[in-house]
Design a protein around this motif. Structure first.
Motif, PDB file in Angstrom:
ATOM      1  N   TRP A  16      -2.184 -26.681  31.592  1.00  0.00           N
ATOM      2  CA  TRP A  16      -3.659 -27.212  31.319  1.00  0.00           C
ATOM      3  C   TRP A  16      -4.067 -27.871  32.678  1.00  0.00           C
ATOM      4  N   LEU A  17      -3.126 -28.763  33.353  1.00  0.00           N
ATOM      5  CA  LEU A  17      -3.369 -29.373  34.554  1.00  0.00           C
ATOM      6  C   LEU A  17      -3.433 -28.535  35.492  1.00  0.00           C
ATOM      7  N   LYS A  18      -2.729 -27.453  35.768  1.00  0.00           N
ATOM      8  CA  LYS A  18      -2.713 -26.807  36.916  1.00  0.00           C
ATOM      9  C   LYS A  18      -3.901 -25.676  37.001  1.00  0.00           C
ATOM     10  N   ASP A  19      -4.013 -24.839  35.746  1.00  0.00           N
ATOM     11  CA  ASP A  19      -5.108 -23.883  35.656  1.00  0.00           C
ATOM     12  C   ASP A  19      -5.685 -23.857  34.459  1.00  0.00           C
ATOM     13  N   PRO A  20      -6.674 -24.672  34.180  1.00  0.00           N
ATOM     14  CA  PRO A  20      -7.101 -24.541  32.627  1.00  0.00           C
ATOM     15  C   PRO A  20      -7.738 -23.432  32.018  1.00  0.00           C
ATOM     16  N   LYS A  21      -8.478 -22.662  32.920  1.00  0.00           N
ATOM     17  CA  LYS A  21      -9.000 -21.359  32.595  1.00  0.00           C
ATOM     18  C   LYS A  21      -7.913 -20.338  32.191  1.00  0.00           C
ATOM     19  N   LYS A  22      -6.871 -20.238  32.804  1.00  0.00           N
ATOM     20  CA  LYS A  22      -5.591 -19.348  32.576  1.00  0.00           C
ATOM     21  C   LYS A  22      -4.911 -19.842  31.436  1.00  0.00           C
ATOM     22  N   ALA A  23      -4.777 -21.136  31.154  1.00  0.00           N
ATOM     23  CA  ALA A  23      -4.098 -21.835  30.003  1.00  0.00           C
ATOM     24  C   ALA A  23      -4.957 -21.435  28.748  1.00  0.00           C
ATOM     25  N   ALA A  24      -6.278 -21.686  28.801  1.00  0.00           N
ATOM     26  CA  ALA A  24      -7.053 -21.232  27.530  1.00  0.00           C
ATOM     27  C   ALA A  24      -6.930 -19.656  27.074  1.00  0.00           C
ATOM     28  N   TYR A  25      -6.771 -18.898  28.220  1.00  0.00           N
ATOM     29  CA  TYR A  25      -6.803 -17.510  27.875  1.00  0.00           C
ATOM     30  C   TYR A  25      -5.368 -17.008  27.189  1.00  0.00           C
ATOM     31  N   ASN A  26      -4.364 -17.743  27.956  1.00  0.00           N
ATOM     32  CA  ASN A  26      -3.101 -17.487  27.408  1.00  0.00           C
ATOM     33  C   ASN A  26      -2.994 -17.922  25.759  1.00  0.00           C
ATOM     34  N   LYS A  27      -3.615 -19.056  25.489  1.00  0.00           N
ATOM     35  CA  LYS A  27      -3.416 -19.602  24.326  1.00  0.00           C
ATOM     36  C   LYS A  27      -4.132 -18.443  23.349  1.00  0.00           C
ATOM     37  N   VAL A  28      -5.408 -18.251  23.430  1.00  0.00           N
ATOM     38  CA  VAL A  28      -6.127 -17.090  22.662  1.00  0.00           C
ATOM     39  C   VAL A  28      -5.413 -15.993  22.606  1.00  0.00           C
ATOM     40  N   TYR A  29      -4.758 -15.326  23.678  1.00  0.00           N
ATOM     41  CA  TYR A  29      -4.051 -14.186  23.800  1.00  0.00           C
ATOM     42  C   TYR A  29      -2.800 -14.308  22.812  1.00  0.00           C
ATOM     43  N   LYS A  30      -1.984 -15.388  22.982  1.00  0.00           N
ATOM     44  CA  LYS A  30      -1.019 -15.363  21.975  1.00  0.00           C
ATOM     45  C   LYS A  30      -1.245 -15.489  20.376  1.00  0.00           C
ATOM     46  N   LYS A  31      -2.400 -15.863  20.280  1.00  0.00           N
ATOM     47  CA  LYS A  31      -2.788 -16.106  18.615  1.00  0.00           C
ATOM     48  C   LYS A  31      -3.365 -14.772  18.142  1.00  0.00           C
ATOM     49  N   THR A  32      -4.010 -13.971  19.092  1.00  0.00           N
ATOM     50  CA  THR A  32      -4.774 -12.712  18.674  1.00  0.00           C
ATOM     51  C   THR A  32      -3.831 -11.402  18.794  1.00  0.00           C
ATOM     52  N   SER A  33      -2.591 -11.616  19.373  1.00  0.00           N
ATOM     53  CA  SER A  33      -1.813 -10.570  19.493  1.00  0.00           C
ATOM     54  C   SER A  33      -0.284 -10.836  19.078  1.00  0.00           C
ATOM     55  N   PHE A  34       0.450  -9.662  18.878  1.00  0.00           N
ATOM     56  CA  PHE A  34       1.830 -10.016  18.496  1.00  0.00           C
ATOM     57  C   PHE A  34       2.528  -9.014  19.159  1.00  0.00           C
ATOM     58  N   SER A  35       3.921  -9.365  19.253  1.00  0.00           N
ATOM     59  CA  SER A  35       5.058  -8.403  19.851  1.00  0.00           C
ATOM     60  C   SER A  35       5.591  -7.445  18.770  1.00  0.00           C
ATOM     61  N   PHE A  36       6.037  -6.291  19.307  1.00  0.00           N
ATOM     62  CA  PHE A  36       6.566  -5.167  18.510  1.00  0.00           C
ATOM     63  C   PHE A  36       7.842  -5.917  17.779  1.00  0.00           C
ATOM     64  N   TRP A  37       8.573  -6.903  18.424  1.00  0.00           N
ATOM     65  CA  TRP A  37       9.796  -7.287  17.816  1.00  0.00           C
ATOM     66  C   TRP A  37       9.391  -8.390  16.566  1.00  0.00           C
ATOM     67  N   ASP A  38       7.961  -8.878  16.595  1.00  0.00           N
ATOM     68  CA  ASP A  38       7.721  -9.812  15.653  1.00  0.00           C
ATOM     69  C   ASP A  38       7.433  -9.148  14.195  1.00  0.00           C
ATOM     70  N   VAL A  39       7.239  -7.630  14.364  1.00  0.00           N
ATOM     71  CA  VAL A  39       7.519  -6.746  12.982  1.00  0.00           C
ATOM     72  C   VAL A  39       8.707  -7.208  12.256  1.00  0.00           C
ATOM     73  N   PHE A  40       9.882  -7.075  12.886  1.00  0.00           N
ATOM     74  CA  PHE A  40      11.027  -7.130  12.226  1.00  0.00           C
ATOM     75  C   PHE A  40      11.584  -8.485  12.051  1.00  0.00           C
ATOM     76  N   LYS A  41      10.745  -9.698  12.389  1.00  0.00           N
ATOM     77  CA  LYS A  41      11.279 -11.009  11.823  1.00  0.00           C
ATOM     78  C   LYS A  41      10.815 -11.250  10.547  1.00  0.00           C
TER      79      LYS A  41
END
Length: 66
Positions: A41-66
């Protein structure tokens, strides 16, 4: 922005488990803020915000088996 399941890449998973570990260990010893929580968030807030949304809206193939 990606919604839903991410496409797995075997090559990238192997590379992340092998080459990145040594580089991260060196950077952690040399750079004082590297690897600390919230530094993105300190280094690149725009990228950090994008990554946070991306992490919440997508899931990994391996998460299906957990």
């Amino acid at each position: 922005m990606k919604f839903g399941m991410r496409k797995p890449s075997i090559k990238r998973s192997i590379k992340a488990r092998t080459t990145g570990r040594a580089k991260r260990a060196v950077k952690r010893n040399v750079l004082p803020g590297y690897g600390k929580k919230g530094m993105g968030w300190l280094k690149d807030p725009k990228k950090a915000a994008y990554n946070k949304v991306y992490k919440k809206t997508s899931f990994s193939f391996w998460d299906v088996f957990k």
